[in-house]
Scaffold this active site. Structure first.
Site, mmCIF file in Angstrom:
data_model
loop_
_atom_site.group_PDB
_atom_site.id
_atom_site.type_symbol
_atom_site.label_atom_id
_atom_site.label_comp_id
_atom_site.label_asym_id
_atom_site.label_seq_id
_atom_site.Cartn_x
_atom_site.Cartn_y
_atom_site.Cartn_z
ATOM 1 N N HIS A 75 0.857 -1.180 0.000
ATOM 2 C CA HIS A 75 0.000 0.000 0.000
ATOM 3 C C HIS A 75 0.895 1.234 0.000
ATOM 4 C CE1 HIS A 75 -3.293 -2.627 0.672
ATOM 5 N NE2 HIS A 75 -3.083 -2.829 1.953
ATOM 6 N N CYS A 179 0.779 -10.997 -3.458
ATOM 7 C CA CYS A 179 -0.263 -12.009 -3.295
ATOM 8 C C CYS A 179 0.250 -13.424 -3.565
ATOM 9 C CB CYS A 179 -1.481 -11.697 -4.168
ATOM 10 S SG CYS A 179 -2.204 -10.095 -3.795
#
Length: 218
Positions: A75, A179
């Site tokens: 982020h 991920c």
């Protein structure tokens, strides 16, 4: 009623988690409305409940272990965090359908910019086909991730949510295996050649929300 709040500037990650937990508890107890909270963070990595230590290649930013689903993600500025505190007690206690609705919501928002987002079995999130890039070693088309999804439920109220890349520094992803997926990359609205700002995306998200999360009655 679902309230919308846009946080100014960059929001500290741990403060955001504390706020979400408190708001989710209030929603569960009937003391607050549902909330969609639009946020940006300073650069950081988060490790979901399925994160593998080997996927943290270089801890160039702070790393936060969090309770949401998923693995490592990044982020930072230029990325819109869409934190959703929605009441699945009233929207149906179906986690799979909830994640599918989140994906559909992102796809609908991207479509407003004539960008085709897609979902893939076994790869949560929203992907963009990249025929302009070299194929993968097995000959399949390369795809780039534009949005990640990781949610947590407590008393059937959600928190955490979606991250959508508007114009982050994509080089910051190099410190992790995003991920846990090898081979495919990451992209953003601006990387795809679209002159889109954060406010443009926020409007598209607002316009497409009710199609995927109808207003609650009563």
């Amino acid at each position: 009623m679902t309230e919308w709040i846009t946080a100014p500037g960059l929001t500290d990650y741990l403060e955001a988690v504390a706020f979400m937990e408190a708001r989710a508890a209030a929603v569960a107890e009937g003391r607050a409305d549902e909330l969609v909270w639009l946020v940006e963070h300073p650069p950081l990595y988060t490790a979901g409940t399925s994160a593998r230590a080997a996927d943290l290649l270089e801890a160039r930013f702070p790393v936060h272990a969090v309770g949401r689903g998923g693995q490592y993600t990044y982020h930072g500025p230029g990325q819109r965090l869409v934190y959703v505190m929605l009441d699945l007690n009233r929207r149906g206690r179906d986690v799979r359908a909830f994640v599918k609705a989140l994906e559909s919501w992102v796809i609908d928002a991207l479509a407003e910019f004539n960008l085709k987002g897609e979902i893939r079995d076994g790869r949560v999130g929203v992907w963009i086909a990249r025929p302009d890039k070299a194929s993968l070693p097995d000959g399949s088309m390369r795809e780039d991730k534009i949005a990640a999804i990781g949610v947590k439920l407590r008393r059937w109220v959600s928190f955490h949510g979606i991250s959508i890349n508007v114009e982050p520094d994509l080089g910051h992803y190099a410190g992790i295996v995003p991920c846990g997926i090898q081979g495919h990359g990451v992209t953003s609205l601006v990387d795809m050649g679209l002159p889109v700002g954060m406010g443009d995306l926020d409007l598209a998200l607002r316009r497409s929300f009710a199609r995927n999360f109808p207003p609650l009655g009563g």
